[in-house]
Design a protein around this motif. Sequence first.
Motif, PDB file in Angstrom:
ATOM      1  N   ALA A  15       1.014  -1.361   0.399  1.00 13.43           N
ATOM      2  CA  ALA A  15      -0.477   0.071   0.156  1.00 13.43           C
ATOM      3  C   ALA A  15       1.262   1.197  -0.070  1.00 13.43           C
ATOM      4  CB  ALA A  15      -1.177   0.179   1.531  1.00 13.43           C
ATOM      5  N   LEU A  16       1.807   1.619   0.405  1.00 12.57           N
ATOM      6  CA  LEU A  16       2.078   2.800   1.046  1.00 12.57           C
ATOM      7  C   LEU A  16       3.671   2.772  -0.003  1.00 12.57           C
ATOM      8  CD1 LEU A  16       4.253   2.101   4.510  1.00 12.57           C
ATOM      9  CD2 LEU A  16       3.141   3.994   3.790  1.00 12.57           C
ATOM     10  N   LEU A  17       3.840   1.567  -1.096  1.00  7.38           N
ATOM     11  CA  LEU A  17       4.629   1.236  -2.191  1.00  7.38           C
ATOM     12  C   LEU A  17       3.491   2.331  -3.225  1.00  7.38           C
ATOM     13  CD1 LEU A  17       6.826  -1.291  -2.340  1.00  7.38           C
ATOM     14  CD2 LEU A  17       7.773   1.214  -2.329  1.00  7.38           C
ATOM     15  N   ALA A  57      -3.568  20.204   0.661  1.00  3.39           N
ATOM     16  CA  ALA A  57      -5.159  19.708   0.273  1.00  3.39           C
ATOM     17  C   ALA A  57      -4.760  19.619  -1.703  1.00  3.39           C
ATOM     18  CB  ALA A  57      -5.011  21.323   0.223  1.00  3.39           C
ATOM     19  N   GLY A  58      -5.872  19.529  -2.349  1.00  3.20           N
ATOM     20  CA  GLY A  58      -5.424  19.095  -3.774  1.00  3.20           C
ATOM     21  C   GLY A  58      -4.564  17.842  -3.830  1.00  3.20           C
ATOM     22  N   TYR A  59      -4.087  16.458  -2.759  1.00  4.10           N
ATOM     23  CA  TYR A  59      -3.450  15.495  -2.985  1.00  4.10           C
ATOM     24  C   TYR A  59      -2.247  15.811  -3.183  1.00  4.10           C
ATOM     25  CZ  TYR A  59      -8.304  13.477  -3.664  1.00  4.10           C
ATOM     26  OH  TYR A  59      -9.267  13.627  -3.715  1.00  4.10           O
ATOM     27  N   GLY A  60      -2.010  16.982  -2.517  1.00  5.47           N
ATOM     28  CA  GLY A  60      -0.305  16.810  -2.513  1.00  5.47           C
ATOM     29  C   GLY A  60      -0.201  17.413  -1.552  1.00  5.47           C
ATOM     30  N   VAL A  61       1.414  18.321  -1.241  1.00  2.00           N
ATOM     31  CA  VAL A  61       1.817  18.334  -0.019  1.00  2.00           C
ATOM     32  C   VAL A  61       2.374  20.319  -0.523  1.00  2.00           C
ATOM     33  CG1 VAL A  61       4.095  18.447   1.868  1.00  2.00           C
ATOM     34  CG2 VAL A  61       2.921  16.266   1.108  1.00  2.00           C
ATOM     35  N   SER A  62       1.918  21.173   0.162  1.00  2.00           N
ATOM     36  CA  SER A  62       1.859  22.405  -0.289  1.00  2.00           C
ATOM     37  C   SER A  62       3.772  23.390  -0.293  1.00  2.00           C
ATOM     38  CB  SER A  62       0.838  23.128   0.574  1.00  2.00           C
ATOM     39  OG  SER A  62       1.998  23.700   2.329  1.00  2.00           O
ATOM     40  N   GLY A  63       4.133  23.381  -0.680  1.00  2.00           N
ATOM     41  CA  GLY A  63       6.193  23.604  -0.867  1.00  2.00           C
ATOM     42  C   GLY A  63       6.647  22.802  -1.108  1.00  2.00           C
ATOM     43  N   LEU A  64       5.723  21.854  -1.337  1.00  2.00           N
ATOM     44  CA  LEU A  64       7.143  20.961  -2.356  1.00  2.00           C
ATOM     45  C   LEU A  64       6.792  20.765  -4.214  1.00  2.00           C
ATOM     46  CD1 LEU A  64       6.759  17.705  -0.063  1.00  2.00           C
ATOM     47  CD2 LEU A  64       8.417  19.547  -0.298  1.00  2.00           C
ATOM     48  N   ASP A  65       7.645  19.933  -4.930  1.00  2.00           N
ATOM     49  CA  ASP A  65       7.424  19.947  -6.264  1.00  2.00           C
ATOM     50  C   ASP A  65       5.703  18.863  -6.058  1.00  2.00           C
ATOM     51  OD1 ASP A  65       7.745  19.007  -8.668  1.00  2.00           O
ATOM     52  OD2 ASP A  65       8.345  17.057  -7.778  1.00  2.00           O
ATOM     53  N   HIS A  66       4.960  19.515  -7.012  1.00  2.00           N
ATOM     54  CA  HIS A  66       3.869  18.301  -7.237  1.00  2.00           C
ATOM     55  C   HIS A  66       3.500  16.982  -6.896  1.00  2.00           C
ATOM     56  CE1 HIS A  66      -0.322  18.033  -8.452  1.00  2.00           C
ATOM     57  NE2 HIS A  66      -0.087  17.148  -9.228  1.00  2.00           N
ATOM     58  N   ARG A  67       4.611  16.277  -8.062  1.00  2.00           N
ATOM     59  CA  ARG A  67       4.864  14.356  -8.174  1.00  2.00           C
ATOM     60  C   ARG A  67       5.352  14.669  -6.426  1.00  2.00           C
ATOM     61  NH1 ARG A  67       4.774  11.990 -13.341  1.00  2.00           N
ATOM     62  NH2 ARG A  67       4.033  13.709 -14.913  1.00  2.00           N
ATOM     63  N   LEU A  68       6.268  15.426  -6.174  1.00  2.51           N
ATOM     64  CA  LEU A  68       7.040  14.525  -5.177  1.00  2.51           C
ATOM     65  C   LEU A  68       5.415  14.786  -4.045  1.00  2.51           C
ATOM     66  CD1 LEU A  68       8.773  13.167  -3.027  1.00  2.51           C
ATOM     67  CD2 LEU A  68       9.851  15.886  -3.260  1.00  2.51           C
ATOM     68  N   GLY A  69       5.085  16.255  -3.956  1.00  4.77           N
ATOM     69  CA  GLY A  69       4.244  15.706  -2.847  1.00  4.77           C
ATOM     70  C   GLY A  69       2.756  15.025  -2.803  1.00  4.77           C
ATOM     71  N   LYS A  70       2.768  14.573  -3.703  1.00  7.70           N
ATOM     72  CA  LYS A  70       1.516  13.778  -4.053  1.00  7.70           C
ATOM     73  C   LYS A  70       1.982  12.462  -3.429  1.00  7.70           C
ATOM     74  CE  LYS A  70      -0.074  13.269  -8.129  1.00  7.70           C
ATOM     75  NZ  LYS A  70       0.111  13.499 -10.311  1.00  7.70           N
ATOM     76  N   GLY A  71       3.053  11.859  -3.437  1.00 14.94           N
ATOM     77  CA  GLY A  71       3.578  10.232  -3.166  1.00 14.94           C
ATOM     78  C   GLY A  71       3.993  10.778  -1.488  1.00 14.94           C
ATOM     79  N   ILE A  72       4.100  11.663  -0.804  1.00 14.27           N
ATOM     80  CA  ILE A  72       4.115  12.069  -0.090  1.00 14.27           C
ATOM     81  C   ILE A  72       2.689  12.333   0.782  1.00 14.27           C
ATOM     82  CG2 ILE A  72       4.945  13.804   2.513  1.00 14.27           C
ATOM     83  CD1 ILE A  72       7.155  14.427   0.377  1.00 14.27           C
ATOM     84  N   ALA A  73       1.632  12.723  -0.231  1.00 18.17           N
ATOM     85  CA  ALA A  73      -0.145  12.961   0.745  1.00 18.17           C
ATOM     86  C   ALA A  73       0.050  11.740   0.298  1.00 18.17           C
ATOM     87  CB  ALA A  73      -0.245  13.782   0.087  1.00 18.17           C
ATOM     88  N   GLY A  74      -0.015  10.497  -0.660  1.00 17.29           N
ATOM     89  CA  GLY A  74      -0.463   9.217  -0.321  1.00 17.29           C
ATOM     90  C   GLY A  74       0.481   8.250   1.057  1.00 17.29           C
ATOM     91  N   VAL A  75       0.685   8.871   0.913  1.00 11.70           N
ATOM     92  CA  VAL A  75       1.728   7.881   2.454  1.00 11.70           C
ATOM     93  C   VAL A  75       0.962   8.220   3.438  1.00 11.70           C
ATOM     94  CG1 VAL A  75       3.882   7.413   3.506  1.00 11.70           C
ATOM     95  CG2 VAL A  75       4.798   7.452   0.950  1.00 11.70           C
ATOM     96  N   VAL A  76       1.613   9.113   3.658  1.00 11.68           N
ATOM     97  CA  VAL A  76       0.451   9.813   4.738  1.00 11.68           C
ATOM     98  C   VAL A  76      -1.361   9.703   4.861  1.00 11.68           C
ATOM     99  CG1 VAL A  76      -0.064  12.291   6.432  1.00 11.68           C
ATOM    100  CG2 VAL A  76       1.888  12.062   4.720  1.00 11.68           C
ATOM    101  N   GLY A  77      -1.700   9.409   3.585  1.00 11.70           N
ATOM    102  CA  GLY A  77      -3.222   9.338   3.592  1.00 11.70           C
ATOM    103  C   GLY A  77      -2.899   7.430   3.420  1.00 11.70           C
ATOM    104  N   LEU A  79      -1.548   5.780   5.828  1.00  9.84           N
ATOM    105  CA  LEU A  79      -1.308   6.330   7.430  1.00  9.84           C
ATOM    106  C   LEU A  79      -2.123   6.638   8.335  1.00  9.84           C
ATOM    107  CD1 LEU A  79       3.003   6.721   7.509  1.00  9.84           C
ATOM    108  CD2 LEU A  79       1.811   4.405   8.049  1.00  9.84           C
ATOM    109  N   VAL A  80      -3.254   7.552   8.133  1.00  8.93           N
ATOM    110  CA  VAL A  80      -3.917   7.956   8.295  1.00  8.93           C
ATOM    111  C   VAL A  80      -5.190   6.789   8.935  1.00  8.93           C
ATOM    112  CG1 VAL A  80      -5.630  10.105   8.293  1.00  8.93           C
ATOM    113  CG2 VAL A  80      -3.561  10.249   8.169  1.00  8.93           C
TER     114      VAL A  80
END
Length: 105
Positions: A15-17, A57-77, A79-80
């Motif tokens: 799931a994390l991958l 917000a927006g399936y990403g992490v604000s302040g990061l590259d869009h693609r990297l932010g989506k990956g981190i937001a997915g992992v956080v999702g 884990l939550v």
Amino acid sequence: MIRTRTFYVVLLVAALLVAGVLSYYASTSPDGLMHVADTTGIASSQKTHATDGSPLAGYGVSGLDHRLGKGIAGVVGVLVCLGLGLGLGRLVRRPAATDAPSSDS
């Protein structure tokens, strides 16, 4: 036979991958619903919501590259959701049955 703990660990890693790696390569094009909203003009009446400025917000992490932010937001999702599922499972879990009957004498 695979042990239950091993199964859950493999499932969590998978799931994390998927959330972290595959979402990095996901399309940046809008999905079908957003496309229809854009072409019909419905999107122009869209209002901001209370969580619009939040870090995820927006399936990403604000302040990061869009693609990297989506990956981190997915992992956080993942884990939550895992934490909420485990917490809810503990809340509704039945108490363990005791072997010996209790004596009230």
